[in-house]
Design a protein around this motif. Structure first.
Motif, mmCIF file in Angstrom:
data_model
loop_
_atom_site.group_PDB
_atom_site.id
_atom_site.type_symbol
_atom_site.label_atom_id
_atom_site.label_comp_id
_atom_site.label_asym_id
_atom_site.label_seq_id
_atom_site.Cartn_x
_atom_site.Cartn_y
_atom_site.Cartn_z
ATOM 1 N N LEU A 1 38.502 56.825 61.558
ATOM 2 C CA LEU A 1 38.866 57.943 60.672
ATOM 3 C C LEU A 1 37.839 59.075 60.661
ATOM 4 C CD1 LEU A 1 40.442 55.935 57.692
ATOM 5 C CD2 LEU A 1 41.617 57.062 59.600
ATOM 6 N N PRO A 2 36.532 58.789 60.684
ATOM 7 C CA PRO A 2 35.575 59.910 60.681
ATOM 8 C C PRO A 2 35.793 60.862 61.850
ATOM 9 C CG PRO A 2 34.442 57.852 60.234
ATOM 10 C CD PRO A 2 35.858 57.486 60.620
ATOM 11 N N GLU A 3 36.324 60.337 62.940
ATOM 12 C CA GLU A 3 36.586 61.180 64.102
ATOM 13 C C GLU A 3 38.013 61.737 64.073
ATOM 14 O OE1 GLU A 3 38.422 61.622 68.040
ATOM 15 O OE2 GLU A 3 38.243 59.542 67.308
ATOM 16 N N MET A 4 38.973 60.852 63.756
ATOM 17 C CA MET A 4 40.388 61.231 63.868
ATOM 18 C C MET A 4 40.841 62.235 62.805
ATOM 19 S SD MET A 4 42.349 57.638 64.439
ATOM 20 C CE MET A 4 42.503 56.848 66.052
ATOM 21 N N THR A 5 40.467 62.001 61.543
ATOM 22 C CA THR A 5 41.065 62.815 60.476
ATOM 23 C C THR A 5 40.680 64.281 60.606
ATOM 24 O OG1 THR A 5 41.076 60.826 59.108
ATOM 25 C CG2 THR A 5 41.588 62.890 58.002
ATOM 26 N N PRO A 6 39.390 64.628 60.815
ATOM 27 C CA PRO A 6 39.089 66.051 61.036
ATOM 28 C C PRO A 6 39.765 66.595 62.294
ATOM 29 C CG PRO A 6 37.080 64.793 60.600
ATOM 30 C CD PRO A 6 38.181 63.798 60.794
ATOM 31 N N LYS A 7 39.787 65.795 63.337
ATOM 32 C CA LYS A 7 40.395 66.253 64.592
ATOM 33 C C LYS A 7 41.854 66.650 64.398
ATOM 34 C CE LYS A 7 41.912 64.369 69.064
ATOM 35 N NZ LYS A 7 41.780 63.226 70.014
ATOM 36 N N TYR A 8 42.612 65.778 63.737
ATOM 37 C CA TYR A 8 44.043 66.067 63.590
ATOM 38 C C TYR A 8 44.349 67.018 62.435
ATOM 39 C CZ TYR A 8 44.779 62.704 67.277
ATOM 40 O OH TYR A 8 44.748 62.067 68.494
ATOM 41 N N ALA A 9 43.414 67.129 61.475
ATOM 42 C CA ALA A 9 43.597 68.115 60.397
ATOM 43 C C ALA A 9 43.547 69.536 60.946
ATOM 44 C CB ALA A 9 42.533 67.938 59.318
ATOM 45 N N ALA A 10 43.024 69.699 62.130
ATOM 46 C CA ALA A 10 43.019 71.009 62.773
ATOM 47 C C ALA A 10 44.369 71.347 63.405
ATOM 48 C CB ALA A 10 41.925 71.048 63.843
ATOM 49 N N MET A 11 45.297 70.363 63.394
ATOM 50 C CA MET A 11 46.600 70.580 64.035
ATOM 51 C C MET A 11 47.779 70.307 63.110
ATOM 52 S SD MET A 11 45.874 68.395 67.516
ATOM 53 C CE MET A 11 44.186 68.137 68.059
ATOM 54 N N TYR A 12 47.617 69.323 62.207
ATOM 55 C CA TYR A 12 48.733 68.845 61.379
ATOM 56 C C TYR A 12 48.250 68.649 59.942
ATOM 57 C CZ TYR A 12 50.273 67.439 66.100
ATOM 58 O OH TYR A 12 50.604 67.426 67.437
ATOM 59 N N ASN A 13 49.190 68.639 58.993
ATOM 60 C CA ASN A 13 48.859 68.062 57.689
ATOM 61 C C ASN A 13 48.612 66.574 57.913
ATOM 62 O OD1 ASN A 13 49.390 70.458 56.100
ATOM 63 N ND2 ASN A 13 51.582 70.057 56.423
ATOM 64 N N VAL A 14 47.543 66.056 57.328
ATOM 65 C CA VAL A 14 47.189 64.654 57.585
ATOM 66 C C VAL A 14 46.884 63.935 56.271
ATOM 67 C CG1 VAL A 14 46.254 65.125 59.885
ATOM 68 C CG2 VAL A 14 44.729 65.177 57.885
ATOM 69 N N ILE A 15 46.911 62.607 56.351
ATOM 70 C CA ILE A 15 46.515 61.772 55.219
ATOM 71 C C ILE A 15 45.896 60.502 55.772
ATOM 72 C CG2 ILE A 15 48.885 60.875 55.039
ATOM 73 C CD1 ILE A 15 48.384 60.538 52.019
ATOM 74 N N ASP A 16 44.812 60.046 55.132
ATOM 75 C CA ASP A 16 44.198 58.787 55.560
ATOM 76 C C ASP A 16 43.825 57.932 54.360
ATOM 77 O OD1 ASP A 16 41.590 59.276 54.555
ATOM 78 O OD2 ASP A 16 40.825 60.002 56.470
ATOM 79 N N SER A 17 43.307 56.729 54.654
ATOM 80 C CA SER A 17 42.906 55.783 53.605
ATOM 81 C C SER A 17 41.414 55.464 53.721
ATOM 82 C CB SER A 17 43.742 54.506 53.706
ATOM 83 O OG SER A 17 43.557 53.920 54.989
ATOM 84 N N PHE A 18 40.633 56.469 54.092
ATOM 85 C CA PHE A 18 39.187 56.292 54.276
ATOM 86 C C PHE A 18 38.553 55.622 53.058
ATOM 87 C CE2 PHE A 18 34.761 57.838 54.235
ATOM 88 C CZ PHE A 18 34.370 57.510 55.517
ATOM 89 N N ASP A 19 37.835 54.504 53.260
ATOM 90 C CA ASP A 19 37.328 53.773 52.095
ATOM 91 C C ASP A 19 35.850 53.401 52.174
ATOM 92 O OD1 ASP A 19 37.394 51.719 53.923
ATOM 93 O OD2 ASP A 19 38.699 50.412 52.748
#
Lengths: 326, 326
Positions: free
Chosen positions: A75-93
């Motif tokens: 998630l530390p890599e994926m969520t920022p990466k895809y937030a630059a392209m799509y609305n995103v949601i994660d469960s980072f804990d």
């Protein structure tokens, strides 16, 4: 117009989100995205599987991408990466790293005009919301969080790494006396050991040294050493028959006072879940709806459950909500 | 800058709001406004009492006016009237009339550029929010609401109107078997009688016909006839000693399923309150903070708890909230 959902990652949580989307009539599951060979991944619903190479082009027709990866490295890599392209949601804990993760997702999402909801599920998630509501209503109150009875996958995995162990399941169990002490409003100071016990079911290899395995478990730092831990050796048949589910749950209990005479109040929010990943996936689906709406209304940036009005989670209109739920 | 709060009406709820404001360090209690002679009203905190004639000029320096009146006749008139001058919040709880009340407050507040939060407290209020969250997460789930054990002031008043009754206290009590049936996830269909019982303590005049009083209670339409009702006659000393508080509480229990195999989930939100008016007042104070903030951010119109992001209830910053509560 249905909300178009993509799922990135197809483990337990990805399958939980898939099931949740199927039960929300205003949502459409577009695809499951995978880093594996898409042809090798069969989905439960039959929805198509697509390579992340395609997703990375930023051209998929999605309202929200639900990112189902691990908090340690994915998630530390994926969520920022895809937030630059799509609305995103994660469960980072990973709690200590939330400020950095929030900042990274916020920067990417703002620049792209997208919404990025982080740390969504039940803890963090619904438990967090309940801590916030109750502590805002009762200034100076104390919040206690108990987990279980439920399967901790991290602790189960830790046992499986011990030599001689074929399979393992670890249940986190809240101590009933601690729950009662908290509910009484006495504001007890509770140690780690006083709040939860750990109950382990282990399948050992034939001829394995069970005493050594048990010792390796109960003395394992961070995972078990600070808890009263019980180890039960069972057969593989018993494991499959009795421990194939992923139940979980827990309670947030807030106790506080009001008035000049110190009237006591107890607020308890309790979850009893047959399937941790399916409930978590259901929370993610409801907040995915909110992400799409907030973005349609022109909002962008990183958000948490704290920033999202409850009405945004429901497919019902404000008028219907006031009629049915208020 | 502290949030400047005014309280309109000084009954149990007004005093509850007063106590709540005293415990919120970012709030300042400006005045209690009353329709009575202000000189005749002494406040617990010593804050000044001011005539509603002054309030009606629309020039009081308030961030939010908390309107503590009855839902039957006070609030339908007061809340729209004052929403044309101040940010306001009320605890309107006549469910059937919420659409009309919302529309009236919305029109007045929009025209004035003010916020009007209606139907705030715990039911409607925190119970409503919990119904909304859980039913949005679990489509097709069932929500059950239980009240008590707690004092119903409306039912207590109804008993006091019976000839020969000097004082009365009525407790609404949830039926434990019904709670257990709901928690089991069996989705029982429950009648009014199966969900709650009514427990009454009555002080009768000397020589009163107790059998007649008891019959008048248990057969009273709407209030008692549909319930299993127990009537206990006690002395005035016992009433004062054992029944002077206003405890209340209850549970919202939502049970639903996920997945293709029908995994069950139970979400329970439970309140145990020593003082109903002080807890309700505390909810109103937290939402008054939200009203002030929403208005400062340029928002206006009628709102309910559904429309308000939880972060707005807390004096903490987003960063602090993510650190402390997420």
């Amino acid at each position: 117009m249905k909300t178009k959902i993509g799922i990135l990652g197809y483990g337990n949580l990805g399958r939980g989100v898939e099931q949740a989307v199927l039960r929300n009539e205003d949502m459409e599951l577009v695809a499951v995205y995978t880093r594996r060979d898409p042809a090798s991944v069969k989905t439960v619903s039959g929805v198509k599987t697509v390579s992340t190479d395609v997703l990375d082009q930023g051209t998929e027709d999605l309202d929200v991408l639900v990112i189902c990866g691990g908090s340690a490295t994915d998630l530390p890599e994926m969520t920022p990466k895809y937030a630059a392209m799509y609305n995103v949601i994660d469960s980072f804990d990973t709690h200590a790293n939330i400020p950095q993760h929030f900042a990274n997702v916020d920067a990417a999402a703002r620049a792209a005009g997208k919404i990025g909801i982080i740390s969504c599920g039940w803890d963090p998630g619904m438990f967090s919301v309940n801590r916030l509501y109750s502590l805002s209503i009762l200034p100076g109150a104390n919040a206690y969080t108990f987990w279980g009875k439920g399967v901790s996958q991290g602790h189960s995995d830790a046992i499986r790494r011990i030599p001689g162990v074929l399979d393992a399941r670890q249940y986190t169990v809240p101590v009933e006396a601690a729950l009662e002490a908290v509910r009484s409003g006495r504001n007890p100071e509770l140690t780690t050991r006083q709040k939860h016990t750990r109950l382990c079911y282990v399948v050992a290899e034939d001829g394995a040294d069970k005493a050594a395995i048990e010792k390796a478990i109960v003395t394992m730092p961070n995972y078990f050493a600070d808890y009263d831990t019980t180890v039960n050796f069972i057969s593989m048949e018993e494991m499959k028959r009795d421990h194939s589910g992923l139940p979980h749950g827990g309670s947030v209990i807030v106790t506080g006072e009001t008035g000049s005479t110190g009237n006591k109040h107890v607020v308890e929010y309790k979850l009893t879940l047959d399937s941790n990943p399916e409930f978590t996936g259901s929370v993610l689906a409801a907040y995915a709806r909110a992400a799409a709406r907030m973005n349609q209304a022109g909002d962008s940036g990183a958000k948490t459950v704290f920033d999202i009005a409850p009405a945004l989670l429901s497919p019902l209109s404000g008028e219907q909500l006031r009629h049915d739920y208020l």
